[in-house]
Design a protein around this motif. Structure first.
Motif, PDB file in Angstrom:
ATOM      1  N   THR A   1      35.716  49.580  51.088  1.00 18.33           N
ATOM      2  CA  THR A   1      35.793  48.918  49.791  1.00 18.33           C
ATOM      3  C   THR A   1      36.823  49.641  48.943  1.00 18.33           C
ATOM      4  O   THR A   1      37.563  50.490  49.454  1.00 18.33           O
ATOM      5  CB  THR A   1      34.406  48.899  49.113  1.00 18.33           C
ATOM      6  OG1 THR A   1      34.470  48.117  47.933  1.00 18.33           O
ATOM      7  CG2 THR A   1      33.916  50.294  48.792  1.00 18.33           C
ATOM      8  N   GLU A   2      36.924  49.294  47.647  1.00 20.56           N
ATOM      9  CA  GLU A   2      37.914  49.911  46.771  1.00 20.56           C
ATOM     10  C   GLU A   2      37.251  50.448  45.515  1.00 20.56           C
ATOM     11  O   GLU A   2      36.198  49.989  45.092  1.00 20.56           O
ATOM     12  CB  GLU A   2      39.009  48.915  46.358  1.00 20.56           C
ATOM     13  CG  GLU A   2      39.769  48.307  47.501  1.00 20.56           C
ATOM     14  CD  GLU A   2      39.242  46.930  47.844  1.00 20.56           C
ATOM     15  OE1 GLU A   2      38.236  46.499  47.234  1.00 20.56           O
ATOM     16  OE2 GLU A   2      39.809  46.296  48.749  1.00 20.56           O
ATOM     17  N   ALA A   3      37.914  51.441  44.920  1.00 23.79           N
ATOM     18  CA  ALA A   3      37.497  51.990  43.637  1.00 23.79           C
ATOM     19  C   ALA A   3      38.729  52.530  42.930  1.00 23.79           C
ATOM     20  O   ALA A   3      39.789  52.728  43.539  1.00 23.79           O
ATOM     21  CB  ALA A   3      36.446  53.083  43.824  1.00 23.79           C
ATOM     22  N   ILE A   4      38.593  52.778  41.638  1.00 26.22           N
ATOM     23  CA  ILE A   4      39.695  53.232  40.799  1.00 26.22           C
ATOM     24  C   ILE A   4      39.655  54.756  40.697  1.00 26.22           C
ATOM     25  O   ILE A   4      38.591  55.341  40.472  1.00 26.22           O
ATOM     26  CB  ILE A   4      39.585  52.606  39.402  1.00 26.22           C
ATOM     27  CG1 ILE A   4      39.622  51.074  39.504  1.00 26.22           C
ATOM     28  CG2 ILE A   4      40.696  53.109  38.481  1.00 26.22           C
ATOM     29  CD1 ILE A   4      39.154  50.370  38.240  1.00 26.22           C
ATOM     30  N   ILE A   5      40.785  55.404  40.845  1.00 28.54           N
ATOM     31  CA  ILE A   5      40.865  56.858  40.692  1.00 28.54           C
ATOM     32  C   ILE A   5      40.937  57.170  39.195  1.00 28.54           C
ATOM     33  O   ILE A   5      41.916  56.827  38.529  1.00 28.54           O
ATOM     34  CB  ILE A   5      42.089  57.435  41.414  1.00 28.54           C
ATOM     35  CG1 ILE A   5      42.060  57.068  42.904  1.00 28.54           C
ATOM     36  CG2 ILE A   5      42.150  58.960  41.243  1.00 28.54           C
ATOM     37  CD1 ILE A   5      43.315  57.466  43.663  1.00 28.54           C
TER      38      ILE A   5
ATOM     39  N   VAL B   1      44.334  52.404  42.725  1.00 28.01           N
ATOM     40  CA  VAL B   1      43.179  51.917  43.480  1.00 28.01           C
ATOM     41  C   VAL B   1      43.153  52.606  44.839  1.00 28.01           C
ATOM     42  O   VAL B   1      44.165  52.637  45.554  1.00 28.01           O
ATOM     43  CB  VAL B   1      43.238  50.389  43.666  1.00 28.01           C
ATOM     44  CG1 VAL B   1      42.077  49.912  44.546  1.00 28.01           C
ATOM     45  CG2 VAL B   1      43.199  49.698  42.307  1.00 28.01           C
ATOM     46  N   ALA B   2      41.999  53.169  45.174  1.00 26.80           N
ATOM     47  CA  ALA B   2      41.818  53.829  46.467  1.00 26.80           C
ATOM     48  C   ALA B   2      40.960  52.954  47.374  1.00 26.80           C
ATOM     49  O   ALA B   2      39.953  52.384  46.927  1.00 26.80           O
ATOM     50  CB  ALA B   2      41.146  55.187  46.275  1.00 26.80           C
ATOM     51  N   GLU B   3      41.368  52.856  48.616  1.00 27.51           N
ATOM     52  CA  GLU B   3      40.508  52.258  49.639  1.00 27.51           C
ATOM     53  C   GLU B   3      39.635  53.373  50.198  1.00 27.51           C
ATOM     54  O   GLU B   3      40.129  54.450  50.539  1.00 27.51           O
ATOM     55  CB  GLU B   3      41.340  51.631  50.747  1.00 27.51           C
ATOM     56  CG  GLU B   3      40.506  50.981  51.849  1.00 27.51           C
ATOM     57  CD  GLU B   3      41.398  50.379  52.924  1.00 27.51           C
ATOM     58  OE1 GLU B   3      42.143  49.432  52.602  1.00 27.51           O
ATOM     59  OE2 GLU B   3      41.358  50.882  54.067  1.00 27.51           O
ATOM     60  N   ILE B   4      38.338  53.141  50.263  1.00 22.34           N
ATOM     61  CA  ILE B   4      37.400  54.175  50.673  1.00 22.34           C
ATOM     62  C   ILE B   4      36.450  53.642  51.730  1.00 22.34           C
ATOM     63  O   ILE B   4      36.271  52.433  51.876  1.00 22.34           O
ATOM     64  CB  ILE B   4      36.582  54.709  49.469  1.00 22.34           C
ATOM     65  CG1 ILE B   4      35.859  53.546  48.780  1.00 22.34           C
ATOM     66  CG2 ILE B   4      37.481  55.465  48.502  1.00 22.34           C
ATOM     67  CD1 ILE B   4      34.928  53.958  47.658  1.00 22.34           C
ATOM     68  N   SER B   5      35.846  54.571  52.459  1.00 19.76           N
ATOM     69  CA  SER B   5      34.814  54.259  53.440  1.00 19.76           C
ATOM     70  C   SER B   5      33.534  54.933  52.980  1.00 19.76           C
ATOM     71  O   SER B   5      33.512  56.142  52.730  1.00 19.76           O
ATOM     72  CB  SER B   5      35.224  54.762  54.822  1.00 19.76           C
ATOM     73  OG  SER B   5      34.151  54.653  55.742  1.00 19.76           O
TER      74      SER B   5
ATOM     75  N   LEU C   1      48.289  50.190  46.840  1.00 20.17           N
ATOM     76  CA  LEU C   1      49.302  49.928  45.830  1.00 20.17           C
ATOM     77  C   LEU C   1      49.527  48.442  45.625  1.00 20.17           C
ATOM     78  O   LEU C   1      50.166  48.029  44.644  1.00 20.17           O
ATOM     79  CB  LEU C   1      50.616  50.611  46.228  1.00 20.17           C
ATOM     80  CG  LEU C   1      50.525  52.143  46.388  1.00 20.17           C
ATOM     81  CD1 LEU C   1      51.866  52.702  46.842  1.00 20.17           C
ATOM     82  CD2 LEU C   1      50.080  52.790  45.086  1.00 20.17           C
ATOM     83  N   ASP C   2      49.011  47.639  46.546  1.00 21.04           N
ATOM     84  CA  ASP C   2      49.132  46.185  46.432  1.00 21.04           C
ATOM     85  C   ASP C   2      47.983  45.560  45.661  1.00 21.04           C
ATOM     86  O   ASP C   2      47.940  44.344  45.474  1.00 21.04           O
ATOM     87  CB  ASP C   2      49.194  45.573  47.833  1.00 21.04           C
ATOM     88  CG  ASP C   2      47.962  45.913  48.669  1.00 21.04           C
ATOM     89  OD1 ASP C   2      47.444  47.045  48.515  1.00 21.04           O
ATOM     90  OD2 ASP C   2      47.529  45.075  49.467  1.00 21.04           O
ATOM     91  N   VAL C   3      47.038  46.384  45.204  1.00 21.36           N
ATOM     92  CA  VAL C   3      45.843  45.890  44.510  1.00 21.36           C
ATOM     93  C   VAL C   3      45.809  46.477  43.115  1.00 21.36           C
ATOM     94  O   VAL C   3      45.980  47.691  42.928  1.00 21.36           O
ATOM     95  CB  VAL C   3      44.567  46.278  45.286  1.00 21.36           C
ATOM     96  CG1 VAL C   3      43.312  45.909  44.498  1.00 21.36           C
ATOM     97  CG2 VAL C   3      44.548  45.594  46.651  1.00 21.36           C
ATOM     98  N   GLY C   4      45.552  45.640  42.119  1.00 23.55           N
ATOM     99  CA  GLY C   4      45.428  46.105  40.749  1.00 23.55           C
ATOM    100  C   GLY C   4      43.996  46.463  40.415  1.00 23.55           C
ATOM    101  O   GLY C   4      43.047  46.059  41.112  1.00 23.55           O
ATOM    102  N   VAL C   5      43.822  47.219  39.336  1.00 25.36           N
ATOM    103  CA  VAL C   5      42.467  47.655  38.972  1.00 25.36           C
ATOM    104  C   VAL C   5      41.570  46.472  38.626  1.00 25.36           C
ATOM    105  O   VAL C   5      40.347  46.538  38.792  1.00 25.36           O
ATOM    106  CB  VAL C   5      42.512  48.660  37.805  1.00 25.36           C
ATOM    107  CG1 VAL C   5      43.206  49.946  38.230  1.00 25.36           C
ATOM    108  CG2 VAL C   5      43.178  48.059  36.570  1.00 25.36           C
TER     109      VAL C   5
END
Length: 331
Positions: free
Chosen positions: A203-207, A286-290, A311-315
């Motif tokens: 999934t993704e989350a914001i740094i 945006v970070a992709e995380i497991s 980098l292709d995904v906005g917050v």
């Protein structure tokens, strides 16, 4: 006996006898019944603490069990209002004092999922193979017609069924993954002779902050926006590898005035009081995380793994706080 973590279900060696059990999100606990009338039921945590005062419902239900018995398993708590297992409720139960425990037990009943039998009729069974211990455990449940709060942990010897459990059953709240055991193995306290496999989702989350420096980040502190637009923390990563740290450092920017986490303190780990030394950053990466499926009120209980920058995904494209763990594969 303990388990070593693995990323996937281990391949089955020729002629190996292996069992797969469901891993639930509870607290490890041994149950000791007295050797005879008048003795005490003891409940012992993995750390050796005696907690029978916090679980009077399990102590009372131990009347269903024979004398001279020791069980190994997980204690779980059911939240009737949520209609699901509750780790937060389990934490509350475990911390309850004797005078408040009965009322709390009435609201948040405990259940015990047994997966091993270590002593029977006062005779130690540690040297028996897993296959025989499991047979005796199943006979105990059948002969005593044990009912709630006593539950027998689901087990299979079919690897295809185990993989289906890992993919499908972990969608159920409280089911984390699998524990793999050799059917010929003995029970060796303190030895990591079992294997645990947790389901992980991407999934993704914001740094929103880091530990270390802008040029050498060590951990990432992650967040998601709630429905009001406020950035809420959802967890932290494990320590970044050198190549990951370099990748992130190339895009980090120091936080400007008004960062939502300025002056905030974050615990070093779930349930701990020591805090991290943070540097807040501009929350536009945006970070992709497991992550595994242990999530409490939108927060990852265990550190997650950084996979890559998105980098292709906005917050604004990141899931909102509390929306669970959508998989990238589902997009």
């Amino acid at each position: 006996m303990l388990a070593q973590a693995a990323e996937a279900v281990p391949p089955v060696r020729p002629h190996a006898a292996v069992a797969y059990e469901q891993k639930l999100d509870g607290h490890r606990m041994l149950v000791f019944t007295p050797d005879g009338p008048g003795g005490r039921v003891l409940l012992q945590t993995r750390r050796g603490n005696l907690v029978q005062g916090a679980f009077p419902d399990l102590v009372a239900a131990a009347e269903q069990l024979p004398h001279g018995l020791v069980l190994d398993g997980e204690v779980l708590v059911w939240d009737p209002e949520a209609g699901a297992l509750s780790f937060e409720g389990l934490q509350r139960r475990a911390a309850a004092r004797a005078r408040t425990a009965p009322a709390l037990a009435a609201r948040l009943p405990a259940y015990y999922m047994a997966f091993d039998i270590l002593q029977q009729d006062g005779t130690e069974l540690l040297t028996l193979p897993q296959r025989e211990r499991r047979r005796r455990l199943e006979v105990l449940f059948a002969a005593r017609a044990l009912t709630a709060p006593w539950t027998l942990c689901p087990m299979t010897t079919d690897v295809a069924t185990a993989r289906e459990w890992l993919e499908s059953w972990t969608d159920v709240s409280g089911v984390e993954g699998l524990v793999v055991k050799s059917l010929t193995g003995r029970y060796t306290p303190g030895y990591r002779g079992w294997t645990k496999v947790k389901r992980r989702d991407t999934t993704e989350a914001i740094i929103g902050a880091i530990t270390g420096t802008l040029t050498h980040p060590q951990l990432l502190i992650l967040g998601r926006h709630d429905t009001t637009g406020r950035l809420r923390t959802v967890g932290r990563t494990v320590t970044l590898r050198p190549d990951q740290a370099r990748q992130v450092a190339e895009h980090l920017t120091a936080a400007g005035p008004g960062h939502p986490w300025a002056g905030a303190k974050f615990a070093a780990a779930w349930g701990r009081r020591d805090v991290l030394d943070l540097t807040v950053v501009r929350p536009d990466l945006v970070a992709e995380i497991s992550a595994d499926r242990a999530v409490d009120h939108g927060v990852f209980r265990h550190p997650v793994r950084f996979t890559r920058l998105r980098l292709d995904v906005g917050v604004d494209d990141v899931a909102r706080f509390g929306e669970g763990l959508p998989s990238l594969d589902d997009e």
